[in-house]
Write an enzyme that holds these catalytic residues in place. Sequence first.
Site, PDB file in Angstrom:
ATOM      1  N   ASP A   6       0.994  -0.827  -0.122  1.00 51.29           N
ATOM      2  CA  ASP A   6      -0.003   0.063   0.099  1.00 51.29           C
ATOM      3  C   ASP A   6       1.075   1.171  -0.196  1.00 51.29           C
ATOM      4  O   ASP A   6       1.809   1.606   1.223  1.00 51.29           O
ATOM      5  CB  ASP A   6      -0.687   0.030   1.379  1.00 51.29           C
ATOM      6  CG  ASP A   6      -1.598   1.153   1.345  1.00 51.29           C
ATOM      7  OD1 ASP A   6      -1.697   2.049   0.584  1.00 51.29           O
ATOM      8  OD2 ASP A   6      -2.417   1.456   2.412  1.00 51.29           O
ATOM      9  N   GLU A 145      -7.748   0.211  -4.367  1.00 51.82           N
ATOM     10  CA  GLU A 145      -7.540   0.327  -2.820  1.00 51.82           C
ATOM     11  C   GLU A 145      -8.658  -0.508  -2.064  1.00 51.82           C
ATOM     12  O   GLU A 145      -8.570  -1.335  -1.456  1.00 51.82           O
ATOM     13  CB  GLU A 145      -7.283   1.490  -2.448  1.00 51.82           C
ATOM     14  CG  GLU A 145      -5.621   1.807  -2.736  1.00 51.82           C
ATOM     15  CD  GLU A 145      -5.251   3.252  -2.351  1.00 51.82           C
ATOM     16  OE1 GLU A 145      -6.237   4.033  -1.731  1.00 51.82           O
ATOM     17  OE2 GLU A 145      -4.250   3.558  -2.485  1.00 51.82           O
ATOM     18  N   ASP A 168     -13.339   4.638   1.886  1.00 53.03           N
ATOM     19  CA  ASP A 168     -11.955   4.529   2.086  1.00 53.03           C
ATOM     20  C   ASP A 168     -11.441   6.170   2.216  1.00 53.03           C
ATOM     21  O   ASP A 168     -11.331   6.531   0.866  1.00 53.03           O
ATOM     22  CB  ASP A 168     -11.136   3.660   1.045  1.00 53.03           C
ATOM     23  CG  ASP A 168      -9.765   3.887   1.153  1.00 53.03           C
ATOM     24  OD1 ASP A 168      -9.206   4.419   1.958  1.00 53.03           O
ATOM     25  OD2 ASP A 168      -9.174   3.207   0.044  1.00 53.03           O
TER      26      ASP A 168
END
Length: 566
Positions: A6, A145, A168
């Site tokens: 990430d 993501e 998110d």
Amino acid sequence: MIFGIDLGTTNSLICYLKDGKPEAIPNAMGKVLTPSVVGVDDTGTVFIGAAARERLYKFPNLTAHSFKRLMGTKQSIKLGAREYKPEDLSALVLRALKSDAEAYLGVEVKDVVISVPAYFNDNQRKATKLAGQLAGLNVLRLINEPTAAALFHGIQDYEAAAKFLIFDLGGGTFDVSILEKFDGIMEVRATGGDSFLGGDDFTQVLVSLFAEKASLSYAQKQNPSTLSAIRFVAENAKRSFSEQPQITLDVIIDGVQKSALIHLDEYEAACKGLLDRLRTPIERALRDARLRVSDLDELVMVGGATRMAIIRKLVTQLFGRLPARYIDPDQTIALGAAVCAGLIDRNIVFDEVVLTDVCPHTLGTEVIDYDYQNNPVGLTFLPIIERNIVVPASRVQSVLTAHDGQTQLSIRVFQGESRDCSKNVLLDTIEIDIPSKPKGEISADIRFTYDINGMLEVDVDVEKANIHKSLIISKLGAHVDPEELEERRKVLAALKIHPRDQEENRYLVERAERLYEQSLGERRNTVRLVLTQFISVLEKQDLLEIKKARDAFNMALNSLESEGIW
Ligand code: AMP
């Protein structure tokens, strides 16, 4: 082994599958989160991570942060004597993750899956892939993501059927995705978001409120060091708002202590514009997925900024229920990226999991628009692959020549939702020479194929002229000239990087330097004393003694910081 990364606006992390379970890998400091911050000192040494973040306070001009927000743009960031592109800085963060993971596991880290905001456009994805290549990584896949988050969330109990929404909100981006899970299949139904909206914007609101309340002069509001000092304090204060209804911000500006008391209600009112911007993508994603709020079984919050009380309140109001709280919002995406790596690697544990994703933006071309009497009235966008279509997807549209004697077709490829192409992102142009014929006699089939990485391939067929042209807008790395890539990699490789194994010592020194600047009087003197003491131990180079001194130094700094800075 394939790793999941990430690459966040604020923090980055790398995960792997250990006995079939995704697990985060600690960095050189033993922490799983590495701040996505890069700095240089006056000797030209480059710092990545926590030490660099500490230097933000004192050396804002020598420290870069939030550069993920610039990915895919042509902007450069000047650090010391050198200019860096956003993907160079991201590459340095990736390289730190790579070398820390290699040191921890004792294996080479090469093949990776990197997560990107679902709402990243093609340029931003390309830049992310390039960053991976510059860091010496082989980027097998870019995963959206929220899809990664869903994958991690879904494998917890992938038998249970459910429709869920992933909210998110990271440091710099906002993504919303709606997923449906049934029989081990994870299907992304719709995704939306805003790649320029995140926790950093909420910090900025606090900076502005402070500047107003503490009556800063115009010159002070323009001064980068002052702003950086306020931002540092505001970032911590914003976190306190998650637990208390009012906060006091204290910053020393030009040697004078300035304070401001801010209430949560007041902060919430000042954030109204940002909060409103969060609603639109949610409503659109629900519409695209043809679902109502009441159809959702669960709400999953991901990204550090979802810890904010005002965000939780908004989400509770919008959805009429409390979000699921049981997953760690900081690690979920990277853990999901590691699960995705397991799927690519055909890890037996995920044998029955199938993932489908959607294309986040509409892709199309520009054509002449005609009125109802068939008179040309200008140019318009012709969508070919519409947003939220399940990928991989392939669609074709035919276009005709618009003028007599036309000898060239210029096919411009756009990404976006506007009828007016100038408001969309131009991805590329294909020029094709065609034989001169009367208007409308030559037709071209334009085929768009969009793959699981969010990459587009465009094929144009002009049957009458037997012409076929193909353009890969961005297949893995194909867009970057290999020589240029090599050149840029060499430049980065030649940088003097601060040794990762001494990262913690340097971090503590930089932290003490920052505390010194933030303090006054007796406290400042104490910081000076403990810092000088620690530096003198470092100079002796006795590892055991350094370790002991480091623990004591860390404890001293913790206690100084917990008491406040005055
Ligand atoms: P991410 O990019 O997911 O790491 O998210 C980073 C963002 O989350 C930054 O804007 C942080 O300020 C914010 N954040 C992290 N922890 C907290 C917290 N406890 N309260 C409020 N915001 C937070």
